[in-house]
Design a protein around this motif. Structure first.
Motif, short mmCIF file in Angstrom:
data_model
loop_
_atom_site.label_atom_id
_atom_site.label_comp_id
_atom_site.label_asym_id
_atom_site.label_seq_id
_atom_site.Cartn_x
_atom_site.Cartn_y
_atom_site.Cartn_z
N UNK A 42 -32.96 -15.73 60.42
CA UNK A 42 -33.06 -15.39 61.84
C UNK A 42 -34.03 -14.23 62.02
N UNK A 43 -34.86 -14.30 63.06
CA UNK A 43 -35.77 -13.19 63.36
C UNK A 43 -34.94 -12.01 63.84
N UNK A 44 -35.52 -10.81 63.77
CA UNK A 44 -34.78 -9.59 64.04
C UNK A 44 -34.05 -9.60 65.39
N UNK A 45 -34.75 -10.04 66.43
CA UNK A 45 -34.16 -9.96 67.77
C UNK A 45 -32.92 -10.84 67.88
N UNK A 46 -32.95 -12.00 67.22
CA UNK A 46 -31.80 -12.90 67.26
C UNK A 46 -30.72 -12.46 66.28
N UNK A 47 -31.12 -11.92 65.14
CA UNK A 47 -30.14 -11.41 64.19
C UNK A 47 -29.36 -10.25 64.80
N UNK A 48 -30.04 -9.42 65.57
CA UNK A 48 -29.38 -8.32 66.27
C UNK A 48 -28.37 -8.84 67.27
N UNK A 49 -28.70 -9.95 67.91
CA UNK A 49 -27.82 -10.56 68.90
C UNK A 49 -26.53 -11.06 68.27
N UNK A 50 -26.62 -11.58 67.04
CA UNK A 50 -25.45 -12.12 66.35
C UNK A 50 -24.65 -11.06 65.60
N UNK A 51 -25.27 -9.92 65.34
CA UNK A 51 -24.69 -8.92 64.45
C UNK A 51 -23.31 -8.46 64.94
N UNK A 52 -22.33 -8.52 64.03
CA UNK A 52 -20.98 -8.02 64.24
C UNK A 52 -20.27 -8.68 65.41
N UNK A 53 -20.78 -9.82 65.89
CA UNK A 53 -20.11 -10.62 66.91
C UNK A 53 -19.47 -11.82 66.23
N UNK A 54 -18.38 -12.33 66.78
CA UNK A 54 -17.91 -13.63 66.32
C UNK A 54 -18.98 -14.65 66.66
#
Length: 322
Positions: free
Chosen positions: A74-86
């Motif tokens: 995942x690119x950074x912007x999308x990885x950040x979106x998923x980070x630590x979320x269910x």
């Protein structure tokens, strides 16, 4: 062997701990509680990361840091979106669908078909002697306890009826009590109602294609149309559609001038467009002015009906416990 199978299938649940290796060389350590019908919770360890796991009937959610998603492509912007979320992921994200293929009721039924078996030398597991019995792709370790032999370990040394991504699996098994499983159901119900309602989707990527049209535009408004695309993260999974929220934020000379929200439905793999009209005022003072639009995407894994379905499945299994 058949009596041990019944014990595995009829207990309120089982604790699985061990190791899974996939055909691409990924290795995961498993520490999960499963109800007999396959509701699962616990952790999966990948390298140094301990990842919470929540699974109900083929719907699997994990909560992982940004570094995990970046490693998954995942690119950074999308990885950040998923980070630590269910985040909802394909059920065999870790090589096997624990909620289906390893649900104790189903798993027990496939361990032994009544054919020839090979019996090996006794080994010690958790301080007790266990006898390995090989049947087909499975090696099952049995420990005689009171009048009922207990399955203490299961090894899959080759692909069998499981997902083709699985290479090897070694799991130590111990039965859970009714009270333990009920407490597990209570915790999972709480997570379902309070946290899964905002779960992200790790099954599909939605991206801006780079194509944006701004027309017509004038002193007081502008119509912006942008093209979006959606792609499943795993070609093997089928996604009917994905709900996307698109936020258009307008500014004039760097000062916020309004926000427009648009919700669209994209095919699981395909493209579509989102259109919004931004309203603002460009001063008629003869000077040059700049205006910009920022486009932000968001897509979630579940709607309210899906969350209620998950909670109801857990409630039904709770009622069925004896």
């Amino acid at each position: 062997m058949e009596r041990a199978q019944r014990g595995l299938a009829q207990a309120p649940g089982q604790h699985y701990s061990g190791r899974v290796e996939t055909v691409d060389g990924s290795v995961f350590e498993v520490d999960l509680d499963l109800s007999r019908a396959g509701v699962a919770t616990g952790t999966i360890t990948a390298g140094e990361l301990s990842i919470p796991y929540y699974g109900v009937r083929g719907m699997v959610f994990i909560r992982a840091p940004k570094s995990y998603w970046v490693a998954k492509g995942w690119v950074d912007i999308h990885a950040e979106r998923l980070a630590e979320q269910w985040s909802k992921v394909p059920p065999d994200h870790f090589g096997v669908d624990f909620t289906s293929e390893l649900a104790p009721e189903r798993f027990a039924a496939g361990l032994y078909d009544g054919g020839l078996v090979l019996v090996g030398a006794t080994v010690e597991i958790d301080g007790r002697g266990s006898v390995p019995i090989k049947s087909g792709a499975y090696t099952v370790y049995l420990s005689p306890r009171s009048d009922l032999p207990v399955i203490t370990r299961i090894v899959v040394a080759q692909q069998h009826s499981m997902n083709q991504r699985l290479k090897t699996l070694t799991l130590d098994i111990s039965a859970l009590t009714t009270d333990h499983v009920r407490a597990m159901f209570d915790r999972m119900t709480g997570v379902g109602r309070s946290e899964l309602v905002s779960a992200r989707s790790g099954e599909v990527r939605v991206e801006w294609s780079g194509e944006t049209e701004m027309d017509p535009c004038g002193q007081y408004s502008c119509v912006v149309t942008t093209k979006l695309s959606s792609t499943p993260t795993d070609p093997a999974i089928h996604i009917e559609s994905v709900q996307v929220t698109v936020d258009f934020t307008f500014d004039v000379d760097g000062i916020s001038a309004g926000v427009c929200h648009q919700q669209i439905q994209l095919p699981g793999s395909g493209s579509g467009t989102a259109t919004c009209t931004g309203h603002y005022v460009i001063p008629a003072d003869g000077l040059e002015h700049s205006w910009n639009v920022l486009i932000k995407l968001d897509w979630r894994a579940l709607g309210d009906p899906e969350v209620e379905h998950i909670v109801q499945v857990i409630a039904d299994q709770n009622v069925a416990l004896r």
